[in-house]
Motif scaffolding. Structure first.
Motif, PDB file in Angstrom:
ATOM      1  N   PHE A  72       0.932  -1.272  -0.138  1.00  0.00           N
ATOM      2  CA  PHE A  72       0.174   0.160  -0.206  1.00  0.00           C
ATOM      3  C   PHE A  72       0.937   0.997  -0.039  1.00  0.00           C
ATOM      4  O   PHE A  72       2.178   0.672   0.774  1.00  0.00           O
ATOM      5  N   SER A  73       0.498   2.060  -0.599  1.00  0.00           N
ATOM      6  CA  SER A  73       1.225   3.405  -0.548  1.00  0.00           C
ATOM      7  C   SER A  73       0.059   4.543  -0.628  1.00  0.00           C
ATOM      8  O   SER A  73      -1.439   4.405  -1.140  1.00  0.00           O
ATOM      9  N   GLY A  74       0.124   4.812   0.855  1.00  0.00           N
ATOM     10  CA  GLY A  74      -0.837   5.973   1.250  1.00  0.00           C
ATOM     11  C   GLY A  74      -1.707   5.404   1.774  1.00  0.00           C
ATOM     12  O   GLY A  74      -1.618   4.296   2.025  1.00  0.00           O
ATOM     13  N   ARG A  75      -3.011   6.080   2.281  1.00  0.00           N
ATOM     14  CA  ARG A  75      -4.286   5.538   2.746  1.00  0.00           C
ATOM     15  C   ARG A  75      -4.773   5.195   2.166  1.00  0.00           C
ATOM     16  O   ARG A  75      -6.300   4.656   1.804  1.00  0.00           O
ATOM     17  N   ARG A  76      -5.110   4.957   0.387  1.00  0.00           N
ATOM     18  CA  ARG A  76      -5.661   5.120  -0.853  1.00  0.00           C
ATOM     19  C   ARG A  76      -6.356   3.477  -0.512  1.00  0.00           C
ATOM     20  O   ARG A  76      -5.356   3.112  -1.050  1.00  0.00           O
TER      21      ARG A  76
END
Length: 176
Positions: free
Chosen positions: A44-48
């Motif tokens: 995951f990259s960020g909370r997207r």
């Protein structure tokens, strides 16, 4: 299917997971009885949010059975699977034994290599068994001819006839 993330069971699909660490690679395994399991790595990259779709492949194969004549009894690995033409599903991967049987025909046994998620075609022409013709008359004593050839005075038994059509003529003096 069942979902395991980093070795921990999270339940069954459809599934929403909200507690995974960002920036870390997560190993996700998908599994269901009768299917080959699948493994993926997700980061995951960020909370997207991410949506992951997996298509599991059957852990069994399919056999399409086509015969001449139709209506042949089909048995696969000792289990009755209907009459031809028939599509046999859920055949365990590996070696499979198919048996084909129909009254009046020589039975066949075939070995097949079944691959998971694939369809094998089994096409077989059964050979008809020779027949026996019994001829008798009322009143008794008639002469019988098969395809124009004399076969004697009845009752007559003619064995080992190949499958097919024959002309039978019966003669008795004083009768039509």
């Amino acid at each position: 299917c069942n979902v395991t993330i980093n070795g921990i069971s999270y339940g069954r699909t459809p599934l929403l997971v909200t507690d995974l660490d960002v920036g870390r690679v997560h190993t996700v395994e998908f599994g269901k009885a009768g299917y080959r399991s699948s493994r993926a790595e997700i980061r995951f990259s960020g909370r997207r949010p991410q949506v992951r779709e997996e298509k599991l492949i059957l852990d069994s194969g399919v056999i399409d059975v086509i015969t001449e004549p139709v209506g042949v009894k089909v048995t696969v690995n000792g289990i009755d699977r209907g009459v031809s033409p028939v599509t046999v599903t859920g055949v365990p991967k590996g070696r499979a034994t198919g048996k084909l049987a129909l009254n009046g025909y020589v039975g066949e046994v075939r070995e097949l290599a079944v691959k998971a998620g694939e369809t094998e075609t089994l096409s077989v022409s059964l050979k008809a068994l020779p027949g026996t013709l019994h001829l008798d008359s009322v009143p008794a004593g008639a002469r019988f001819y098969l395809n124009g050839e004399s076969r004697g005075t009845g009752p007559v038994t003619i064995a080992s006839l190949k499958p097919g059509s024959y002309d039978v003529r019966v003669e008795l003096e004083g009768y039509g």
